[in-house]
Design an enzyme around this catalytic site. Structure first.
Site, PDB file in Angstrom:
ATOM      1  N   HIS A 177      -6.807 -26.363  -5.266  1.00  0.00           N
ATOM      2  CA  HIS A 177      -6.757 -25.346  -4.207  1.00  0.00           C
ATOM      3  C   HIS A 177      -6.653 -23.942  -4.806  1.00  0.00           C
ATOM      4  CE1 HIS A 177      -4.838 -28.903  -2.034  1.00  0.00           C
ATOM      5  NE2 HIS A 177      -5.874 -28.621  -1.273  1.00  0.00           N
ATOM      6  N   GLN A 226     -18.748 -32.782   2.409  1.00  0.00           N
ATOM      7  CA  GLN A 226     -18.118 -31.797   3.304  1.00  0.00           C
ATOM      8  C   GLN A 226     -18.669 -30.389   3.047  1.00  0.00           C
ATOM      9  OE1 GLN A 226     -13.741 -31.646   4.277  1.00  0.00           O
ATOM     10  NE2 GLN A 226     -13.760 -30.089   2.676  1.00  0.00           N
TER      11      GLN A 226
END
Ligand code: AMP
Length: 283
Positions: free
Chosen positions: A41, A158
């Protein structure tokens, strides 16, 4: 700059905070996450910082993308630690709506993505998933109005689906894919890796090793089908239950037979005990 980070819980204060922090001409980058933040992240956050003056990180575990039998209730949550890490990274705003703020009573709209979202990869095993993802990402894009949105190549299908969704809906945001961050032994970082037992953790990097091996053999001219069949057996022998190991066109995710037919991406999903791992590499 420890006092800079603002945490917003509902849309009107989010909009006000965005207006206040954004000077004319300043760009905004959004990093959508489900929290339980790790170095993967943070690579997205760094890329966001590189591209835009203002960085918004959303932290929202989206119930809409989990099927009833999946791990929504037990999904790892570590909001206090996440905030600490985001503050250190000099993020401007954290958008952390409650489920009720995101989906108020009477909420009745859900996107139905096609194309890459029906490629027969994740969608085959998680039919709920991309409808939930595109619906929440479209809302995040509308709520934050970012110039850039950063997504990990770790979740490759995705990334393709969200890129297409933004284009199809004329959302004025540039979707950017960031390379996968890995452990030193090759395992792709994932919030779900905490589910792995010590024995499973020792086996888990095998998935990436098989992907790299397959990519190398395809590059060396071996037939794609043959290489994949050997890879499937290797994954099985290592103790995984394989969902899929596929070679696809890197942009459309359509099946592809040989490197001459376009850029190839190898994608894999496999279960180890109760943990489902996904990974992918370019050829
Ligand atoms: P998640 O919180 O798992 O929904 O992930 C939020 C974003 O971080 C998604 O765009 C993921 O693709 C990305 N991401 C997750 N793991 C990694 C990783 N190991 N490397 C790079 N990006 C990642």
């Amino acid at each position: 700059m420890t006092d800079r980070l603002k945490v917003l819980r509902t849309v009107p204060p989010l909009r006000r905070a965005l207006e206040l922090c954004q000077k004319p001409g300043e760009r905004v980058a959004l990093v959508p996450t489900m929290g339980a933040l790790h170095r993967g992240h943070m690579a997205l956050v760094r890329e966001a910082r590189r591209r835009a003056k203002r960085v918004v990180v959303s932290v929202f575990v989206n119930p809409n993308q989990f099927a009833p039998h999946e791990d929504f209730a037990s999904y790892p949550r570590s909001f206090v630690t996440d905030l600490k890490v985001l503050r250190e990274a000099e993020v401007d705003l954290v958008w952390a709506p409650s489920v009720e703020a995101m989906y108020p009573d009477g909420f009745a709209t859900r996107l139905t993505p096609e194309g890459a979202a029906k490629a027969g990869l994740e969608d085959e095993f998680r039919p709920h998933f991309f409808g939930g993802v595109t619906t929440v990402v479209a809302k995040l894009f509308t709520q934050v109005s970012p110039d850039f949105a950063l997504f990990g190549q770790k979740d490759y299908q995705q990334l393709r689906v969200v890129t297409q969704m933004a284009k199809d809906l004329d959302l004025p945001v540039k979707v950017i894919g960031v390379p996968t961050v890995r452990e030193p032994d090759g395992l792709a970082l994932s919030s779900r890796n905490v589910y792995l037992s010590a024995a499973e953790r020792a086996v888990a990097p095998m998935l990436y090793r098989v992907l790299k091996g397959c990519a190398g053999r395809i590059k060396n001219g071996e037939k794609v089908d043959r290489v994949l069949n050997v890879g499937r057996i290797e994954i099985d022998v290592a103790g995984f239950r394989l969902d899929y190991l596929e070679a696809r066109h890197a942009l459309t995710l359509a099946p592809i037979g040989a490197p001459k037919d376009g850029p190839i991406r190898l994608l894999v999903a496999a279960r180890l005990g109760k943990t489902r791992l996904i990974d992918n590499v370019a050829v």
